[in-house]
Structures are given as C-alpha cells and as structure tokens.
Design an enzyme around this catalytic site. Sequence first.
Site, PDB file in Angstrom:
ATOM      1  N   HIS A  97       0.827  -1.200   0.000  1.00 21.43           N
ATOM      2  CA  HIS A  97       0.000   0.000   0.000  1.00 21.43           C
ATOM      3  C   HIS A  97       0.866   1.257   0.000  1.00 21.43           C
ATOM      4  O   HIS A  97       1.573   1.533   0.966  1.00 21.43           O
ATOM      5  CB  HIS A  97      -0.882  -0.029   1.253  1.00 21.43           C
ATOM      6  CG  HIS A  97      -1.843   1.105   1.355  1.00 21.43           C
ATOM      7  ND1 HIS A  97      -1.771   2.050   2.352  1.00 21.43           N
ATOM      8  CD2 HIS A  97      -2.907   1.429   0.590  1.00 21.43           C
ATOM      9  CE1 HIS A  97      -2.755   2.912   2.204  1.00 21.43           C
ATOM     10  NE2 HIS A  97      -3.460   2.561   1.145  1.00 21.43           N
ATOM     11  N   ARG A  98       0.837   1.970  -1.106  1.00 22.70           N
ATOM     12  CA  ARG A  98       1.717   3.134  -1.329  1.00 22.70           C
ATOM     13  C   ARG A  98       3.183   2.686  -1.268  1.00 22.70           C
ATOM     14  O   ARG A  98       4.061   3.454  -0.863  1.00 22.70           O
ATOM     15  CB  ARG A  98       1.440   4.248  -0.325  1.00 22.70           C
ATOM     16  CG  ARG A  98      -0.045   4.552  -0.126  1.00 22.70           C
ATOM     17  CD  ARG A  98      -0.299   5.681   0.852  1.00 22.70           C
ATOM     18  NE  ARG A  98      -1.708   5.719   1.235  1.00 22.70           N
ATOM     19  CZ  ARG A  98      -2.245   6.556   2.110  1.00 22.70           C
ATOM     20  NH1 ARG A  98      -1.482   7.468   2.681  1.00 22.70           N
ATOM     21  NH2 ARG A  98      -3.534   6.510   2.403  1.00 22.70           N
TER      22      ARG A  98
ATOM     23  N   GLN B 107      -8.421   0.629  -9.555  1.00 22.28           N
ATOM     24  CA  GLN B 107      -9.330   0.760  -8.413  1.00 22.28           C
ATOM     25  C   GLN B 107      -9.775   2.214  -8.291  1.00 22.28           C
ATOM     26  O   GLN B 107      -9.036   3.135  -8.641  1.00 22.28           O
ATOM     27  CB  GLN B 107      -8.608   0.335  -7.132  1.00 22.28           C
ATOM     28  CG  GLN B 107      -7.241   0.972  -7.035  1.00 22.28           C
ATOM     29  CD  GLN B 107      -6.582   0.951  -5.677  1.00 22.28           C
ATOM     30  OE1 GLN B 107      -7.230   0.795  -4.660  1.00 22.28           O
ATOM     31  NE2 GLN B 107      -5.275   1.137  -5.671  1.00 22.28           N
TER      32      GLN B 107
ATOM     33  N   GLU C  98      -4.924   3.453  -8.550  1.00 23.76           N
ATOM     34  CA  GLU C  98      -6.171   4.115  -8.147  1.00 23.76           C
ATOM     35  C   GLU C  98      -6.331   5.461  -8.829  1.00 23.76           C
ATOM     36  O   GLU C  98      -5.430   6.308  -8.757  1.00 23.76           O
ATOM     37  CB  GLU C  98      -6.197   4.300  -6.619  1.00 23.76           C
ATOM     38  CG  GLU C  98      -7.484   4.985  -6.163  1.00 23.76           C
ATOM     39  CD  GLU C  98      -7.633   5.101  -4.661  1.00 23.76           C
ATOM     40  OE1 GLU C  98      -6.816   4.514  -3.910  1.00 23.76           O
ATOM     41  OE2 GLU C  98      -8.573   5.801  -4.238  1.00 23.76           O
TER      42      GLU C  98
ATOM     43  N   ASP D 220      -1.446   5.484  -6.140  1.00 25.31           N
ATOM     44  CA  ASP D 220      -2.527   6.465  -6.197  1.00 25.31           C
ATOM     45  C   ASP D 220      -2.136   7.529  -7.219  1.00 25.31           C
ATOM     46  O   ASP D 220      -0.977   7.968  -7.247  1.00 25.31           O
ATOM     47  CB  ASP D 220      -2.724   7.148  -4.839  1.00 25.31           C
ATOM     48  CG  ASP D 220      -3.236   6.204  -3.769  1.00 25.31           C
ATOM     49  OD1 ASP D 220      -4.106   5.372  -4.082  1.00 25.31           O
ATOM     50  OD2 ASP D 220      -2.773   6.312  -2.619  1.00 25.31           O
TER      51      ASP D 220
ATOM     52  N   GLU E  61       0.937  -0.673  -5.180  1.00 28.85           N
ATOM     53  CA  GLU E  61      -0.250   0.179  -5.218  1.00 28.85           C
ATOM     54  C   GLU E  61       0.162   1.615  -5.530  1.00 28.85           C
ATOM     55  O   GLU E  61       1.065   2.166  -4.884  1.00 28.85           O
ATOM     56  CB  GLU E  61      -0.992   0.168  -3.883  1.00 28.85           C
ATOM     57  CG  GLU E  61      -2.411   0.681  -4.041  1.00 28.85           C
ATOM     58  CD  GLU E  61      -2.794   1.863  -3.179  1.00 28.85           C
ATOM     59  OE1 GLU E  61      -3.947   2.308  -3.294  1.00 28.85           O
ATOM     60  OE2 GLU E  61      -1.974   2.378  -2.424  1.00 28.85           O
TER      61      GLU E  61
ATOM     62  N   HIS F 172      -0.926  10.383  -2.988  1.00 28.82           N
ATOM     63  CA  HIS F 172      -2.225  10.080  -2.387  1.00 28.82           C
ATOM     64  C   HIS F 172      -3.124  11.300  -2.299  1.00 28.82           C
ATOM     65  O   HIS F 172      -4.301  11.253  -2.662  1.00 28.82           O
ATOM     66  CB  HIS F 172      -2.043   9.490  -0.988  1.00 28.82           C
ATOM     67  CG  HIS F 172      -3.338   9.205  -0.303  1.00 28.82           C
ATOM     68  ND1 HIS F 172      -3.995  10.142   0.466  1.00 28.82           N
ATOM     69  CD2 HIS F 172      -4.125   8.091  -0.286  1.00 28.82           C
ATOM     70  CE1 HIS F 172      -5.127   9.626   0.923  1.00 28.82           C
ATOM     71  NE2 HIS F 172      -5.225   8.387   0.479  1.00 28.82           N
TER      72      HIS F 172
HETATM   73  O1  G3P Z   1      -6.742   1.832  -2.457  1.00 30.57           O
HETATM   74  C1  G3P Z   1      -7.006   1.186  -1.277  1.00 30.57           C
HETATM   75  C2  G3P Z   1      -6.798   2.191  -0.231  1.00 30.57           C
HETATM   76  O2  G3P Z   1      -5.557   2.733  -0.516  1.00 30.57           O
HETATM   77  C3  G3P Z   1      -7.841   3.233  -0.291  1.00 30.57           C
HETATM   78  O3  G3P Z   1      -7.590   4.215   0.594  1.00 30.57           O
HETATM   79  O4  G3P Z   1      -7.019   6.537   1.022  1.00 30.57           O
HETATM   80  O5  G3P Z   1      -5.268   4.786   1.217  1.00 30.57           O
HETATM   81  O6  G3P Z   1      -6.095   5.447  -1.020  1.00 30.57           O
HETATM   82  P1  G3P Z   1      -6.431   5.284   0.439  1.00 30.57           P
HETATM   83 CA    CA Z   2      -5.173   3.901  -2.595  1.00 33.85          CA
END
Ligand code: G3P
Ligand code: CA
Length: 283
Positions: free
Chosen positions: A38-39, A178, A147, A67, A65, A80
């Site tokens: 995540h990130r 996503q 995302e 964003d 991941e 993000h």
């Molecule tokens: O993309 C899954 C999760 O990352 C969604 O929340 O705010 O961390 O992008 P956020």
């Molecule tokens: Ca995300």
Amino acid sequence: MKRKMISVIGAAVIGLNAFGGGAALAKDMHKEIENVSHRGASAYAPEHTIVSYDMGEKMHGDFIEVDLQMTKDGHLIAMHDVTLDRTTNGSGSVKDYTLEEIKQLDAGSWFNEKYPYAAKAEYEGLKVPTLEEVFRKFGKNNNYYIETKSPDVYPGMEKELLRLVEKYNINKDRLLVQSFSSQSLQVMNELDPSIKLVQLISYKSNAEITDAEIQKIKEYAMGIGPNHTYLNEGYVQKVVNSGLELHPYTVNDKERMKLLIDWGVTGMFTNHPDLLHEVKKGR
Ligand code: G3P
Ligand code: CA
C-alpha cells in the site's frame, strides 16, 4: 510475484468458488492471498516514492499500489493527496503546479520528521515519481494496482492512464484499476473492457451489502476493496461467494490479517508487506 488471479476468477466462473467451503478451506488458501504494498512499503519508507515501491517488492508484495493525481500540464503522478502539503515540502493543489515545479519538491524529508524511528538519510530529497517513471522502473510485467484519485478534479485521467498502459505495453493481466468513484471505473470499462477493475468502498459502520449492490458492481468490476475496520465474516463470505475478489484496506496487524484470511478475503492492502508475507508463510 507473481501469482495470477486467474485461478480464483476461473473457479468462480465455473461455479467452483475456492471459498465456498467456508473458513476451514479459506485457511488453506493463505498462500493465495494477494499482498498489495500500500503506497509501497509505506511503513518503512516515504509513501509513493520509487524507494517505497522497491522495498515493497523486496518484502514480497505481489502488487505495487499507486494512487494517481494529475499535474497542471496533464502528467499523472504518484501521490495520495490532492494537495502537496502532507508528503512534500510544497503546498497547494497538485492541479495548480506543472510537473517541472513538482519535481523540485522534496518528497522524503517529511517521513523522517514524522517517523524518526524509521528515518534514513537517503530519504531526504526523494522526488515525486510520474506514472511513466514507475512503469519504466518496474516494467511491463509487474503487478500494478492503480487508483484513480479525485477523478472529478482531473477530467480525462482515465484516458491518460490507458494511454500510458498502452505506451508501455503494460500486461493487462497483471493490472488492476481501483477507485472509490464508480463513475471513473465505468469510464475505464468503456474505454477498455479488458481492464480489471476494483470498486473501493469506505464503510463508516458495520459493513453490509445487498445482492443488488453486488450485482451492480459485477457489471463492471471483478472485485471490491472495502476498509477492513467494519467487516465481518458474513460480509466476506457473501462477497467472495458471489465470485468477486475481496481486498480490504489497510491491514497492518498480523492477527487482523489472519482473521481476515480465515474469513475468506482474497487479498489485502498493507503498509507492511513483510508482515503479510510472514502470515502467508504461517509465521
Ligand atoms: O486503495 C485502497 C486504499 O488505498 C484506499 O484508501 O485513502 O489509502 O487510497 P487510500
Ligand atoms: Ca489507494
């Protein structure tokens, strides 16, 4: 890297849902859980930097991941927030700055200040990467989980994402897109129906989903990504038994990871891909 999702999807399509047997069978599937950095490995390095993504790879993350935000001059960058303030030494909205201006910023020192126990001198002065740089660095056959953030602020971002996917010949079997915006996902679906999509959902209390909502999502997406906080076993089983993938975010605790896996999730987002790797190995 890097298992394919095809097996689970295929099983669902032919009515042999891998999780149909409930929790006992789900436990046997630990090794099949998608580990989404995540990130990047963002517990250990400044989020959405090449260093963080690289660390996620080394910690056995299956997916990077990313964003997306878009600059004033139309470049997709990995970030993000819609503003620069939290993760750079700049301030204001991304959309008001050119890529050249954003490239002047320090995207690493904030991490050292906020998390001194994880600070490293090498994080000082890290740059905000573009999506193009990410694709060039990690290649066409990596697993990307991208995302579309704030698509209402950036009209056309889906088209630009697809242009770059085509330009870098990204393997679409290994790409997931996503969004919290169903509209953005449906735009992606119209632009290229072969792109696999995941509907993000943020629950504020006990997670519930109706059959009608599941059917609606299945019209364009192959999975759901809910916040893990309010999930329960019934929700997980209902979604997975419908044939949808289920990838909760953002799970950073090993006991919680184990519980979610026992309930039957098919993957999860974590800032600690090393911990999820250990759980998958039974440690
Ligand atoms: O993309 C899954 C999760 O990352 C969604 O929340 O705010 O961390 O992008 P956020
Ligand atoms: Ca995300």
